[in-house]
Write a protein that holds these residues in place. Sequence first.
Motif, mmCIF file in Angstrom:
data_model
loop_
_atom_site.group_PDB
_atom_site.id
_atom_site.type_symbol
_atom_site.label_atom_id
_atom_site.label_comp_id
_atom_site.label_asym_id
_atom_site.label_seq_id
_atom_site.Cartn_x
_atom_site.Cartn_y
_atom_site.Cartn_z
ATOM 1 N N HIS A 88 0.893 -1.318 0.005
ATOM 2 C CA HIS A 88 -0.181 -0.122 0.159
ATOM 3 C C HIS A 88 0.890 1.241 0.093
ATOM 4 C CE1 HIS A 88 -2.872 -2.968 1.286
ATOM 5 N NE2 HIS A 88 -3.579 -2.395 1.118
ATOM 6 N N PHE A 89 1.975 1.286 0.567
ATOM 7 C CA PHE A 89 2.799 2.253 0.403
ATOM 8 C C PHE A 89 3.344 2.657 -0.852
ATOM 9 C CE2 PHE A 89 4.525 2.243 5.041
ATOM 10 C CZ PHE A 89 3.268 2.875 5.521
ATOM 11 N N SER A 90 3.474 1.762 -1.874
ATOM 12 C CA SER A 90 3.758 1.982 -3.186
ATOM 13 C C SER A 90 3.184 0.991 -4.107
ATOM 14 C CB SER A 90 5.191 1.848 -3.467
ATOM 15 O OG SER A 90 5.683 2.011 -4.796
ATOM 16 N N PRO A 91 2.738 1.488 -5.411
ATOM 17 C CA PRO A 91 2.026 0.581 -6.287
ATOM 18 C C PRO A 91 3.162 -0.609 -7.055
ATOM 19 C CG PRO A 91 2.359 2.752 -7.421
ATOM 20 C CD PRO A 91 2.648 2.642 -5.905
ATOM 21 N N GLU A 92 4.157 -0.462 -6.653
ATOM 22 C CA GLU A 92 5.257 -1.172 -7.132
ATOM 23 C C GLU A 92 5.867 -2.007 -6.080
ATOM 24 O OE1 GLU A 92 7.721 0.980 -9.663
ATOM 25 O OE2 GLU A 92 6.256 1.291 -11.191
ATOM 26 N N ASN A 93 6.494 -1.440 -5.180
ATOM 27 C CA ASN A 93 7.094 -2.055 -4.034
ATOM 28 C C ASN A 93 7.485 -1.385 -2.957
ATOM 29 O OD1 ASN A 93 8.109 -4.737 -3.667
ATOM 30 N ND2 ASN A 93 10.345 -4.382 -4.534
ATOM 31 N N GLY A 94 6.685 -1.317 -1.954
ATOM 32 C CA GLY A 94 6.772 -0.392 -0.950
ATOM 33 C C GLY A 94 7.296 -1.000 0.243
ATOM 34 N N TYR A 95 7.907 -0.132 1.227
ATOM 35 C CA TYR A 95 8.575 -0.955 2.157
ATOM 36 C C TYR A 95 8.416 0.233 3.445
ATOM 37 C CZ TYR A 95 11.107 -4.202 -0.638
ATOM 38 O OH TYR A 95 11.645 -4.841 -1.522
ATOM 39 N N LYS A 124 14.675 2.741 0.599
ATOM 40 C CA LYS A 124 14.936 1.433 0.233
ATOM 41 C C LYS A 124 15.324 1.239 -1.145
ATOM 42 C CE LYS A 124 14.929 -2.927 1.451
ATOM 43 N NZ LYS A 124 15.616 -3.645 2.328
ATOM 44 N N SER A 125 14.594 2.121 -1.987
ATOM 45 C CA SER A 125 14.714 2.122 -3.311
ATOM 46 C C SER A 125 16.163 2.589 -3.859
ATOM 47 C CB SER A 125 13.704 2.840 -4.089
ATOM 48 O OG SER A 125 12.713 2.498 -4.100
ATOM 49 N N VAL A 126 16.586 3.714 -3.312
ATOM 50 C CA VAL A 126 17.732 4.570 -3.285
ATOM 51 C C VAL A 126 18.933 3.494 -2.877
ATOM 52 C CG1 VAL A 126 19.392 6.207 -2.467
ATOM 53 C CG2 VAL A 126 16.975 6.797 -3.193
ATOM 54 N N LYS A 127 18.769 2.708 -1.822
ATOM 55 C CA LYS A 127 19.653 1.714 -1.226
ATOM 56 C C LYS A 127 19.919 0.747 -2.379
ATOM 57 C CE LYS A 127 20.779 -1.252 2.516
ATOM 58 N NZ LYS A 127 20.352 -1.842 4.032
ATOM 59 N N ILE A 128 18.617 0.139 -2.825
ATOM 60 C CA ILE A 128 18.760 -0.953 -3.743
ATOM 61 C C ILE A 128 19.460 -0.438 -4.897
ATOM 62 C CG2 ILE A 128 17.475 -2.569 -5.196
ATOM 63 C CD1 ILE A 128 15.249 -2.751 -2.903
ATOM 64 N N ASN A 133 23.917 -0.254 -8.506
ATOM 65 C CA ASN A 133 24.937 0.472 -9.090
ATOM 66 C C ASN A 133 26.633 0.129 -8.850
ATOM 67 O OD1 ASN A 133 23.325 1.754 -10.714
ATOM 68 N ND2 ASN A 133 22.824 3.440 -9.392
ATOM 69 N N LEU A 134 26.429 -0.110 -7.337
ATOM 70 C CA LEU A 134 28.033 -0.467 -6.918
ATOM 71 C C LEU A 134 28.594 -1.589 -7.441
ATOM 72 C CD1 LEU A 134 30.200 0.400 -4.985
ATOM 73 C CD2 LEU A 134 29.029 -0.973 -3.205
ATOM 74 N N GLN A 135 27.772 -2.684 -7.647
ATOM 75 C CA GLN A 135 27.937 -4.006 -8.165
ATOM 76 C C GLN A 135 28.448 -3.611 -9.683
ATOM 77 O OE1 GLN A 135 25.319 -7.004 -8.009
ATOM 78 N NE2 GLN A 135 26.288 -8.521 -9.387
ATOM 79 N N LEU A 136 27.464 -2.914 -10.518
ATOM 80 C CA LEU A 136 27.980 -2.559 -11.842
ATOM 81 C C LEU A 136 29.256 -2.013 -11.983
ATOM 82 C CD1 LEU A 136 27.076 -2.685 -14.787
ATOM 83 C CD2 LEU A 136 25.689 -0.590 -14.493
#
Length: 557
Positions: A88-95, A124-128, A133-136
């Motif tokens: 409910h916090f986000s239509p895609e992936n809320g935390y 959470k999205s920024v962290k993910i 990006n770090l792995q890339l």
Amino acid sequence: MYESSKLSLVKALTEGIQEVVFIMRVEEEQRFLYEFVNNAANSIIGKYAVGKSFREVLPEEIAEILENHFAEAYTTKKIIKFEIRVPHFSPENGYAETTLTPILNSNNECTHIVAIAKNITEEKSVKIEFEENLQLLEETKSEYRSLFDYNGDAIFSLDLEGVIQDGNPMIQAVSGRTVKELKGENFTELLDYKYREKISDAFSLAFTGDLKSHRIRLLQQTGEKISCLIHFAPIKNREEILGIFAIVKDMREIDKLLGQYIQSEKNFRIIAENVQDVVILMNHDKEYLYVSPSSKKVFGFDNTKINKKAPFFNIHPDYVSLLEQKFQHSVSEGSSFTIELKGMHGERGWIWTEINGNPVYDAFHNFRHMVLIARDISLQKENESQLEYFAYHDSLTSLPNRRFFRNQLSEALAKIKAGLEEFAVVMLDIDNFKYINDTFGHETGDEVIHEFAKRLKYSLDDSDFVARLGGDEFIILLPNIKEIPLIIEKVKRIQKAIKEPWLIEGSLISITSSIGVVHIKEATFTASSLLKMVDDAMYTAKKAGKNMYYINESTSY
């Protein structure tokens, strides 16, 4: 009475805050019932939740997670903090970041637990994204280092003043000195004196985007002058230039091999710099004066049999006129040109080709001939197509991804605003997918997602657009559909395909899906509001008992 007053105070303090706050009463056998739900929690839990348990108001997976954490807080009597997915916090992936605080009575017994849930979807999205990006970045650094170390040309890394900071092993081949010995010296000190001013100017121009190649002579430690070709390239971090790469090609062998073909200094420079490509000389009448032997390797044509052929004999008819225009403009204006087109390969058929043209004039500025450099760029084009494909498709299922679906959804919304056609959006996920992952492992889970996607695709019409949002969530765009019975027919077709037997790890199991549908009749939505609406519809279906579908026919949101 004291504990009741304390609980009332908590309710009063939490009613007006933005975070989701609810208080659970502890019953016998660690059964937790809603005692209080603040305004912010109503949209998620519902104002009629008081007196009910987690499993009576929340999806099963979320309820199970909360019960475990509340049990820990009750048992330890300590503050517990954890993260949980809240759709409910986000239509895609809320935390949400949830903090549980036990309330103890005078006998040190836990009677209530206060829960405060903070929406951390954006963090959470920024962290993910940062971790991805770090792995890339690590992978890119490794690839860059390999390219840097094993490049056949000498590569100098210079700071903004032209001082050598680093380099690859080929530096020693052209300079006679190691990278360690050269660090700290200005790059121009390695050049023959007559080239130092010219290269200093070229170095400065590299900061403005002027990245032309230049002929130089490099001084070896022994005093020998080495003929080289140098190219500067900026080292950038976003838009900031941090330094300059100086890429130096040793031209001694190339000069030696091509010397017999050179008629002028300009011909020498152009041919020598592009020896790996096909070099063609054409006069004003577009007759072939010279074709390099590399034409056999690059385009499958014997250079000795081309001289009498018609101009541009191997250029695709769709591009001949444009190439002739470029040729004539180059002759009249004295300018070079570059064009990408399709050329005929003697064995492979039409291939993507890049042609660079440079006009050559005599001392009286009379046109002598055009030097054309042709190269096969079919692999480059293929890589560009693959990169574009992967940017818009899911790697596991090969279905379009979220980005691609948003583009299609935006087009559908534009059409409905223009009054062209109604459409429907269907969102669905795999019921109890967590159980499948936990029981059979993530590799099997991936196989289930792949098979689920395949069944979805085959159960739909060619005009329907299905995409994977991520995890076990999928979404479908049904274009130009006006009747609810037609939507139901498609939904039942999907359910039938999914209910077909599934053989997993040698066992037949039943797999179902919860399906939410929104039928769009008016142009009153944004892509984000529509996605939230269909997500809510899917969770309504899931709450109704799973393996269900729910259709929202609302025309506003």
